[in-house]
Design a protein around this motif. Structure first.
Motif, PDB file in Angstrom:
ATOM      1  N   PRO B  31       1.004  -1.086   0.157  1.00 49.01           N
ATOM      2  CA  PRO B  31       0.021   0.128   0.155  1.00 49.01           C
ATOM      3  C   PRO B  31       0.748   1.345  -0.051  1.00 49.01           C
ATOM      4  O   PRO B  31       2.067   1.347   0.515  1.00 49.01           O
ATOM      5  CB  PRO B  31      -0.673   0.067   1.504  1.00 49.01           C
ATOM      6  N   ASN B  32       0.400   2.459  -0.572  1.00 50.24           N
ATOM      7  CA  ASN B  32       0.875   3.575  -0.348  1.00 50.24           C
ATOM      8  C   ASN B  32       0.462   4.096   1.123  1.00 50.24           C
ATOM      9  O   ASN B  32      -0.777   4.157   1.399  1.00 50.24           O
ATOM     10  CB  ASN B  32       0.352   4.651  -1.126  1.00 50.24           C
ATOM     11  N   PHE B  48       4.546  12.906   5.668  1.00 49.79           N
ATOM     12  CA  PHE B  48       5.332  12.029   5.034  1.00 49.79           C
ATOM     13  C   PHE B  48       4.433  11.026   4.250  1.00 49.79           C
ATOM     14  O   PHE B  48       3.430  10.908   4.718  1.00 49.79           O
ATOM     15  CB  PHE B  48       6.191  11.014   5.785  1.00 49.79           C
ATOM     16  N   TYR B  49       5.145  10.357   3.102  1.00 48.46           N
ATOM     17  CA  TYR B  49       4.120   9.440   2.447  1.00 48.46           C
ATOM     18  C   TYR B  49       5.325   8.434   2.002  1.00 48.46           C
ATOM     19  O   TYR B  49       6.516   8.793   1.864  1.00 48.46           O
ATOM     20  CB  TYR B  49       3.414   9.917   1.138  1.00 48.46           C
ATOM     21  N   GLY B  54      11.429   1.222   2.724  1.00 55.86           N
ATOM     22  CA  GLY B  54      12.494   2.152   2.639  1.00 55.86           C
ATOM     23  C   GLY B  54      12.425   3.253   1.912  1.00 55.86           C
ATOM     24  O   GLY B  54      13.420   4.049   1.668  1.00 55.86           O
ATOM     25  N   GLN B  55      11.374   3.672   1.313  1.00 51.85           N
ATOM     26  CA  GLN B  55      10.941   4.945   0.176  1.00 51.85           C
ATOM     27  C   GLN B  55      10.327   5.725   1.109  1.00 51.85           C
ATOM     28  O   GLN B  55       8.892   5.472   1.398  1.00 51.85           O
ATOM     29  CB  GLN B  55      10.313   4.507  -1.057  1.00 51.85           C
ATOM     30  N   ILE B  56      10.837   6.915   1.638  1.00 50.18           N
ATOM     31  CA  ILE B  56       9.895   7.875   2.282  1.00 50.18           C
ATOM     32  C   ILE B  56      10.043   9.264   1.461  1.00 50.18           C
ATOM     33  O   ILE B  56      11.342   9.675   1.216  1.00 50.18           O
ATOM     34  CB  ILE B  56      10.654   8.034   3.646  1.00 50.18           C
ATOM     35  N   SER B  57       8.913  10.098   1.523  1.00 53.09           N
ATOM     36  CA  SER B  57       9.023  11.416   1.037  1.00 53.09           C
ATOM     37  C   SER B  57       8.481  12.432   2.131  1.00 53.09           C
ATOM     38  O   SER B  57       7.436  11.976   2.961  1.00 53.09           O
ATOM     39  CB  SER B  57       8.197  11.401  -0.204  1.00 53.09           C
ATOM     40  N   GLN B  62      10.933  19.319   9.492  1.00 52.32           N
ATOM     41  CA  GLN B  62      10.499  19.225  10.945  1.00 52.32           C
ATOM     42  C   GLN B  62      11.433  18.532  11.645  1.00 52.32           C
ATOM     43  O   GLN B  62      12.408  18.046  11.103  1.00 52.32           O
ATOM     44  CB  GLN B  62       9.129  18.846  10.844  1.00 52.32           C
ATOM     45  N   ASN B  63      11.025  18.401  12.926  1.00 53.16           N
ATOM     46  CA  ASN B  63      11.659  17.436  13.719  1.00 53.16           C
ATOM     47  C   ASN B  63      11.522  15.959  13.808  1.00 53.16           C
ATOM     48  O   ASN B  63      11.859  15.340  14.550  1.00 53.16           O
ATOM     49  CB  ASN B  63      11.213  18.146  15.194  1.00 53.16           C
ATOM     50  N   LEU B  64      10.582  15.554  12.765  1.00 55.74           N
ATOM     51  CA  LEU B  64      10.292  14.177  12.816  1.00 55.74           C
ATOM     52  C   LEU B  64      10.906  13.482  11.699  1.00 55.74           C
ATOM     53  O   LEU B  64      11.308  14.340  10.509  1.00 55.74           O
ATOM     54  CB  LEU B  64       8.788  14.421  12.703  1.00 55.74           C
ATOM     55  N   SER B  65      10.876  12.280  11.489  1.00 53.68           N
ATOM     56  CA  SER B  65      11.317  11.320  10.703  1.00 53.68           C
ATOM     57  C   SER B  65      10.481  10.225  10.513  1.00 53.68           C
ATOM     58  O   SER B  65       9.502   9.790  11.259  1.00 53.68           O
ATOM     59  CB  SER B  65      12.719  10.703  10.774  1.00 53.68           C
ATOM     60  N   ALA B  66      10.523   9.574   9.376  1.00 50.57           N
ATOM     61  CA  ALA B  66       9.699   8.304   9.105  1.00 50.57           C
ATOM     62  C   ALA B  66      10.410   7.258   8.437  1.00 50.57           C
ATOM     63  O   ALA B  66      11.420   7.313   7.746  1.00 50.57           O
ATOM     64  CB  ALA B  66       8.425   8.670   8.108  1.00 50.57           C
TER      65      ALA B  66
END
Lengths: 110, 110
Positions: B31-32, B48-49, B54-57, B62-66
């Motif tokens: 899924p996306n 983020f999407y 392993g593919q993050i956009s 910001q102070n966050l990561s995904a």
């Protein structure tokens, strides 16, 4: 980026009344969705409607893509219709996320 | 049928502490996936999407990561929380262009 404007920002109605919520967007879209956010924060899908008209019970929606607006109609309002209604659009296709309007806060009084 | 889970449902964290929010989707493959944040009294903002493992956009600095360590798992993290990270975090997935949302995590940073 694309702009999404919803009106009115707030709406207070008596039970049984009808209402029309509007969503204007600044560019062509591939996806337009209407959501209802209940008091617990859950986003409920109402309509996926990039164009045309759909109906589901007391709710219906119309999107005129060429004129860049969508309308959500609620008939015979019930207190359970209270909450925030969001319009969200995706100008691209596929993986792009949604751009949300600020919502219409609807209160249905008994 | 497809189901989306988020945990925890609520979280209170001190400023400067780390964060890990988890989202898991059932009943679909590849899924996306999306992370959104809703600040108090506002609409949702895409953070983020991901279209695959392993593919993050990222949509906003910001102070966050995904991260997406598995096909149906999407994680939102921070090394040091700020007061401004408080909000309602929602995970979503795409099905034929229509997005569906999880129940959300309400984060309060003190």
């Amino acid at each position: 980026g694309i702009q999404v404007e919803q009106s009115p920002p707030d709406l207070i109605l008596q039970e049984g009344a009808n209402s029309t919520l509007r969503c204007n967007f600044s560019d062509s879209v591939n996806n337009l969705q209407w959501f209802h956010q209940n008091p617990w924060g859950q986003l409920i899908n109402l309509f996926y409607i990039p164009s045309g008209t759909k109906q589901n019970g007391r709710l219906s929606a119309t999107t005129v893509a060429t004129e860049r607006y969508s309308l959500l109609y609620i008939s015979s309002s019930q207190t359970t219709d209270s909450g925030v209604y969001f319009c969200a659009v995706d100008p691209g296709g596929g993986a792009d996320g949604l751009t949300f309007g600020k919502g219409t806060h609807l209160i249905i009084q008994p | 049928s497809q189901t989306i889970h988020q945990w925890p449902a609520t979280l209170v964290q001190p400023v400067g502490s780390p964060l890990s929010l988890e989202c898991t989707v059932e009943g679909t493959s590849n899924p996306n996936l999306y992370w959104y944040r809703q600040a108090a009294g506002r609409g949702l903002q895409l953070l983020f999407y991901s279209v695959g493992i392993g593919q993050i956009s990222s949509e906003v600095p910001q102070n966050l990561s995904a991260s997406r360590p598995q096909d149906r798992q999407f994680i939102l993290s921070s090394k040091k929380l700020l007061l401004s990270d408080s909000g309602f975090y929602l995970c979503a997935w795409n099905s034929y262009n229509e997005q569906f949302f999880g129940p959300g995590t309400r984060l309060t940073v003190l």
